[in-house]
Design a protein around this motif. Structure first.
Motif, mmCIF file in Angstrom:
data_model
loop_
_atom_site.group_PDB
_atom_site.id
_atom_site.type_symbol
_atom_site.label_atom_id
_atom_site.label_comp_id
_atom_site.label_asym_id
_atom_site.label_seq_id
_atom_site.Cartn_x
_atom_site.Cartn_y
_atom_site.Cartn_z
ATOM 1 N N ARG A 238 9.488 21.461 18.218
ATOM 2 C CA ARG A 238 10.507 22.709 18.185
ATOM 3 C C ARG A 238 11.070 22.760 16.891
ATOM 4 O O ARG A 238 11.544 24.077 16.683
ATOM 5 N N PRO B 64 6.719 22.188 12.530
ATOM 6 C CA PRO B 64 6.842 23.560 11.833
ATOM 7 C C PRO B 64 8.544 23.840 12.115
ATOM 8 O O PRO B 64 9.135 23.436 13.021
ATOM 9 N N ASP C 226 10.493 25.938 13.207
ATOM 10 C CA ASP C 226 10.657 27.106 14.335
ATOM 11 C C ASP C 226 11.970 27.157 14.651
ATOM 12 O O ASP C 226 12.811 28.244 14.277
ATOM 13 N N ARG D 140 13.717 28.137 17.470
ATOM 14 C CA ARG D 140 13.803 28.881 18.365
ATOM 15 C C ARG D 140 14.171 28.316 19.760
ATOM 16 O O ARG D 140 13.296 27.626 20.343
ATOM 17 N N PRO E 20 11.003 30.010 22.441
ATOM 18 C CA PRO E 20 9.729 30.305 21.677
ATOM 19 C C PRO E 20 8.914 31.399 22.053
ATOM 20 O O PRO E 20 8.228 32.071 21.510
ATOM 21 N N THR F 167 11.430 32.752 13.212
ATOM 22 C CA THR F 167 11.750 31.435 13.255
ATOM 23 C C THR F 167 12.570 31.195 11.936
ATOM 24 O O THR F 167 12.906 31.902 10.944
#
Length: 305
Positions: A123, A132, A134, A136, A139, A145
């Motif tokens: 996440r 990564p 990200d 969010r 998602p 992001t």
């Protein structure tokens, strides 16, 4: 109720005491998460209490459904006391319209990041593991992001974001380092960003926490538009609470707590509310030892007059 979870709800006893579920008919848990607070409220409220749960994280909502409703045999009716909705709590009015409820007796918002979000490296909320960038909370809902923001914002915009959302006093230095680094290639990974920030400010930068902690906080808030959503919820409390109804909000940093404090003070000032917690309720040493993530939690409560 459904299967128990290892999740530890913050300030659980205080939430149940302040929201008085035994005398409530409808309570909204705006951040139902894994359902820990909701489960305790339902058990304390008895058969006359119904609960509406909202969460942006669809995976957590499924876990909450299992905990609060459980697995039912084919043909059995759904639990009439629990209604769960995937969405942002800023849209609480629309959710209540769907349920057919004008006003409720209790509103709870736990503004902390869910343990499942922090512990799931993919996440991108934490730099404890490489993943990564990200961040969010929803998602599946689209939207930029953290990596997208790092790629497109200018140096001044990045510095403003870090200062506004995390009180990062070295925001300009960090923003300058981000812009210089992305000239050589995109910033896509959590460890990549954490190492970049650490190089920019030094091993600890004169602070007790990792130097990238505030940068990650600021990006998470920006990605999820958290403060604007909180402002929308706080502005609606007076309209959504029935007379005698209470709202309880658990915040985890000063930007949130300041907003909650001012909104509740405004309700007191215009004589629509009574502050139940002149000082915020905080975890005691026992809770902090058993759940270190609770250490910065502050719980405030207001009652609708």
């Amino acid at each position: 109720m459904g299967t128990a979870s290892a999740h530890t709800p913050v300030l659980l006893d205080a939430v149940v005491e302040l929201l008085r579920p035994a005398s409530a008919r409808w309570i909204v848990d705006c951040t139902v998460g894994l359902g820990g607070h909701a489960e305790a409220l339902l058990e304390a409220g008895g058969d006359h209490l119904s609960l509406i749960g909202i969460d942006r994280d669809e995976a957590n909502l499924r876990r909450a459904a299992d905990r609060l409703i459980g697995t039912r045999a084919a043909g059995e009716p759904p639990a009439s006391r629990v209604r769960l909705f995937h969405g942002d709590f800023r849209n609480i009015r629309e959710v209540l319209q769907i349920v057919g409820v004008d006003r409720v007796d209790g509103i709870l918002a736990d503004l902390g990041v869910a343990s499942t979000q922090l512990d799931d490296a993919e996440r991108g909320f934490s730099f404890a593991a490489d993943a990564p960038l990200d961040m969010r909370m929803d998602p599946q809902g689209g939207g930029p992001t953290a990596a997208d923001l790092l790629a497109r914002l200018g140096e001044q915009q990045l510095a403003d974001l870090l200062y506004r959302y995390a009180d990062e006093r070295l925001s300009r230095r960090i923003a300058r380092a981000i812009v210089a680094a992305r000239a050589a290639g995109p910033i896509l990974r959590t460890r990549q960003l954490a190492d970049l920030v650490q190089r920019a400010v030094g091993p600890r930068g004169g602070r007790r926490i990792h130097p990238a902690t505030r940068t990650f906080q600021a990006l998470r808030i920006a990605v999820n538009d958290e403060l604007a959503a909180l402002d929308d919820l706080l502005a609606a409390l007076g309209d959504l609470l029935a007379p005698g109804g209470r709202a309880a909000v658990i915040s985890f940093h000063s930007l949130e707590d300041r907003r909650v404090k001012h909104a509740m003070a405004a309700m007191k000032s215009d004589q629509t509310g009574r502050i139940i917690t002149p000082r915020p309720v905080v975890p005691d040493d026992t809770e902090i030892r058993s759940n270190p993530r609770s250490r910065s939690a502050k719980l405030r409560c207001v009652e609708r007059l």
